[in-house]
Design a protein around this motif. Structure first.
Motif, PDB file in Angstrom:
ATOM      1  N   VAL A 204      -7.404  -6.486   8.740  1.00 54.11           N
ATOM      2  CA  VAL A 204      -7.040  -7.442   7.076  1.00 54.11           C
ATOM      3  C   VAL A 204      -7.677  -7.056   5.882  1.00 54.11           C
ATOM      4  CG1 VAL A 204      -7.725  -9.386   5.814  1.00 54.11           C
ATOM      5  CG2 VAL A 204      -8.097  -9.479   8.526  1.00 54.11           C
ATOM      6  N   VAL A 205      -6.439  -6.398   5.495  1.00 54.20           N
ATOM      7  CA  VAL A 205      -6.382  -5.314   3.764  1.00 54.20           C
ATOM      8  C   VAL A 205      -6.123  -6.401   2.299  1.00 54.20           C
ATOM      9  CG1 VAL A 205      -5.015  -3.207   3.073  1.00 54.20           C
ATOM     10  CG2 VAL A 205      -5.465  -3.565   5.369  1.00 54.20           C
ATOM     11  N   PHE A 224       2.107  -0.980   3.417  1.00 49.94           N
ATOM     12  CA  PHE A 224       3.775  -2.491   4.392  1.00 49.94           C
ATOM     13  C   PHE A 224       3.903  -1.168   5.683  1.00 49.94           C
ATOM     14  CE2 PHE A 224       3.059  -4.459   0.603  1.00 49.94           C
ATOM     15  CZ  PHE A 224       3.439  -4.938   1.626  1.00 49.94           C
ATOM     16  N   CYS A 225       3.637  -0.156   5.810  1.00 42.60           N
ATOM     17  CA  CYS A 225       4.711   0.915   6.858  1.00 42.60           C
ATOM     18  C   CYS A 225       3.492   1.033   7.801  1.00 42.60           C
ATOM     19  CB  CYS A 225       4.800   2.256   6.248  1.00 42.60           C
ATOM     20  SG  CYS A 225       5.794   2.348   4.991  1.00 42.60           S
ATOM     21  N   LEU A 226       1.819   0.986   8.247  1.00 44.44           N
ATOM     22  CA  LEU A 226       1.002   0.730   8.944  1.00 44.44           C
ATOM     23  C   LEU A 226       0.421  -0.655   9.345  1.00 44.44           C
ATOM     24  CD1 LEU A 226      -1.324   3.200   7.011  1.00 44.44           C
ATOM     25  CD2 LEU A 226      -0.034   3.455   8.667  1.00 44.44           C
ATOM     26  N   ALA A 227       1.532  -1.526   8.969  1.00 42.85           N
ATOM     27  CA  ALA A 227       1.438  -2.737   9.388  1.00 42.85           C
ATOM     28  C   ALA A 227       0.416  -3.621   9.858  1.00 42.85           C
ATOM     29  CB  ALA A 227       2.502  -2.839  10.282  1.00 42.85           C
ATOM     30  N   PRO A 228      -0.658  -3.467   9.101  1.00 48.67           N
ATOM     31  CA  PRO A 228      -1.746  -4.554   9.724  1.00 48.67           C
ATOM     32  C   PRO A 228      -1.842  -5.531   9.024  1.00 48.67           C
ATOM     33  CG  PRO A 228      -2.180  -4.361   7.059  1.00 48.67           C
ATOM     34  CD  PRO A 228      -0.528  -3.145   7.260  1.00 48.67           C
ATOM     35  N   ARG A 229      -2.589  -6.802   9.653  1.00 47.24           N
ATOM     36  CA  ARG A 229      -2.286  -7.677  10.836  1.00 47.24           C
ATOM     37  C   ARG A 229      -2.503  -8.784   9.146  1.00 47.24           C
ATOM     38  NH1 ARG A 229      -6.545 -11.790  11.320  1.00 47.24           N
ATOM     39  NH2 ARG A 229      -8.296 -10.035  11.637  1.00 47.24           N
ATOM     40  N   LYS A 230      -2.971  -8.437   7.872  1.00 46.35           N
ATOM     41  CA  LYS A 230      -2.603  -8.922   6.828  1.00 46.35           C
ATOM     42  C   LYS A 230      -3.311  -8.046   5.732  1.00 46.35           C
ATOM     43  CE  LYS A 230      -4.536 -13.371   7.422  1.00 46.35           C
ATOM     44  NZ  LYS A 230      -6.310 -14.423   7.908  1.00 46.35           N
ATOM     45  N   ILE A 231      -2.379  -8.678   4.891  1.00 47.11           N
ATOM     46  CA  ILE A 231      -2.500  -7.695   3.686  1.00 47.11           C
ATOM     47  C   ILE A 231      -2.912  -9.105   2.690  1.00 47.11           C
ATOM     48  CG2 ILE A 231      -1.514  -6.602   1.168  1.00 47.11           C
ATOM     49  CD1 ILE A 231       0.174  -5.368   3.533  1.00 47.11           C
TER      50      ILE A 231
END
Length: 515
Positions: A204-205, A224-231
């Motif tokens: 969760v970034v 966004f390229c690293l696609a974490p679960r939540k921003i």
């Protein structure tokens, strides 16, 4: 995936069917009725819509689109929308004073100005108002529903985005970056899945930044390229209690001023930083008491603090990692770490002769990086003056240690003979836990003036006398509250303006030539 074309970034990420959820602390100013949660495909759609609005307002390829508004992440969505049209976004903080804003707009001469504040109409061909438009301005309702043209791609060395420097010592510079300098050489590097410090898919970034500046634009290209679960995106650090409490981050990047304001929250029972494994700080040095508080707020076994140092013109130049044990021993924030391997080189030279000085001796810090910006809008001669044979004059005074690390002393313009203002601020904040922030100002003919921020604007005189024991001679402190200080959009103190309030002039010991 690694970023390249910022005009289609969100489309490309959406096409990968990632499951990132984006959470806001308040609705976007460009989409006030759409709530505070978005998917990446929804963000991609909003960027395309905004490109249609800008096109309807008259934006054409190669022209500049200026954005001046309240702080929020939609700065970066508007930037991507302008880039999609082949235009060049120029992002200006809504915190800029009116006279400074007029100067920057005169240099930019934008085709379209997107704003939520009153601005004289002669600064742009068309004004797209996010507030109540006046005669001659367009409202969002006037341009909604316009279909965006197909994305236009630009050469990698053409201007991509314009951001301004912080402006702590005067009128900010307008920094021009290209796809090659800010995306290919910075964001693509950050988009690598580096162990420990890289963004993970289950992270969760959180980010609390000034979104008009270059750092969040570069961050957008990588995270966004690293696609974490939540921003989680905060437009105001004051929303941390509610928003981060509901969405506890595992990594967080924030302005130094945000971390300062979060110290009481980090010590409280509803501490939202309990699950953070990585704290990231850029823009400015953070004093040890702040770092200490944040690392001890985490309940992780080994949380890390990553301190980056660089400039809008260069991107990050050095990095340093701190653990709880390391920061508990630290007494100053001057240690900036070492240059980024294969990314940056540093040299320390005599401020007058520009000859290298031995390690351990102070001098001007020069940097060499392939990520150096392409120039300054309206001040290209100033850019040339600071760029000599590929070495960029940072305007900072520092020392290279035997190990190659950099110790920052002060900005050249802020220097005081026989004293490091930054080190003195560190010592005072460490000795006086009740002090929220300390700023030491130097002016010729007088002892340096410490401006001390406390919660209530009061400080015990005996505590102060004990704290300055053993330090160089200082003037009596000016004790103020947080809101009493003039600040930039990133929360930095406008030192020149503060000096004028206190001393009645802006004279300093430094030349100011390299600011």
């Amino acid at each position: 995936m690694r970023p390249h074309d910022m005009g289609t970034l969100f489309d490309e990420v959406a096409a990968r069917r990632t499951h990132t959820t984006v959470v806001l602390d308040r609705p976007f100013d460009i989409a006030p009725g759409r709530g505070t949660e978005f998917t990446v495909p929804q963000l991609a759609g909003l960027v395309e819509e905004a490109a249609g609005w800008l096109h309807a307002a008259g934006t054409r390829p190669g022209e500049r689109v200026a954005v001046v508004k309240r702080n929020h992440y939609d700065y970066d969505l508007l930037a991507c929308a302008a880039i999609r049209l082949g235009a060049v976004p120029a992002l200006l903080s809504g915190e800029l004073p009116g006279d400074v804003l007029e100067t920057l707009l005169e240099r930019l001469k934008p085709a379209v100005l997107v704003t939520d504040r009153p601005v004289p109409a002669h600064h742009a061909r068309r004004v797209l108002s996010l507030a109540t438009p006046v005669a001659g301005e367009l409202a969002l309702d006037d341009v909604r529903g316009t279909r965006a043209p197909a994305p236009r791609h630009r050469p990698d060395d053409d201007p991509l985005v314009i951001n301004h420097t912080s402006g702590t010592t005067g009128t900010p510079k307008l920094v021009v970056h290209t796809t090659r300098t800010i995306i290919d050489r910075l964001a693509r590097f950050e988009a690598l899945r580096v162990p420990v410090v890289g963004t993970r898919r289950d992270d969760v970034v959180a980010n609390a930044s000034s979104y008009a500046h270059g750092r969040p634009f570069c961050w957008t290209g990588s995270v966004f390229c690293l696609a974490p679960r939540k921003i989680v995106l905060l437009s105001d650090p004051a929303s941390a209690r509610e928003v981060l409490g509901a969405h506890p981050p595992t990594t967080i990047e924030a302005l130094p001023s945000a971390y300062v304001r979060w110290r009481p929250l980090a010590r409280g029972a509803d501490n939202p930083f309990r699950d953070v494994r990585l704290f990231v700080s850029t823009y400015d040095a953070v004093h040890p008491p702040v770092v200490r508080t944040m690392l001890h707020a985490s309940r992780r076994r080994r949380p890390l603090w990553m301190q980056g140092w660089g400039q809008t013109e260069t991107g990050p130049l050095t990095f340093r990692f701190l653990t709880r044990a390391a920061v508990d021993r630290a007494t100053h924030a001057r240690h900036l770490g070492r240059p980024l391997p294969s990314r940056a080189k540093l040299a320390v030279v005599d401020a007058e002769t520009f000859r290298p000085v031995p390690r351990g001796r102070p001098g001007l810090v020069l940097a060499r990086t392939k990520a150096l910006c392409a120039g300054y809008v309206g001040e290209q001669d100033r850019w040339q003056d600071k760029n000599s044979d590929g070495w960029w004059n940072t305007g900072d005074l520092g020392v290279r240690t035997r190990s190659g690390a950099v110790l920052l002393l002060d900005r050249e313009v802020d220097t005081v003979p026989g004293l490091s203002c930054l080190q003195t601020e560190d010592v005072l904040e460490d000795r006086l836990p009740e002090v929220v922030e300390c700023v030491v100002l130097g002016t010729p003919g007088r002892p340096p003036v410490p401006v001390v921020v406390t919660a209530d604007g009061h400080l015990d005189p005996q505590r102060w006398r004990s704290a300055v024991a053993g330090l160089p001679s200082l003037a009596p402190p000016r004790v103020v509250t947080w809101d009493d200080l003039p600040r930039t959009g990133t929360g930095k103190v406008r030192r020149r303006e503060l000096l004028t309030r206190i001393a009645g002039h802006t004279g300093t010991h430094g030349t100011g030539r390299w600011t």
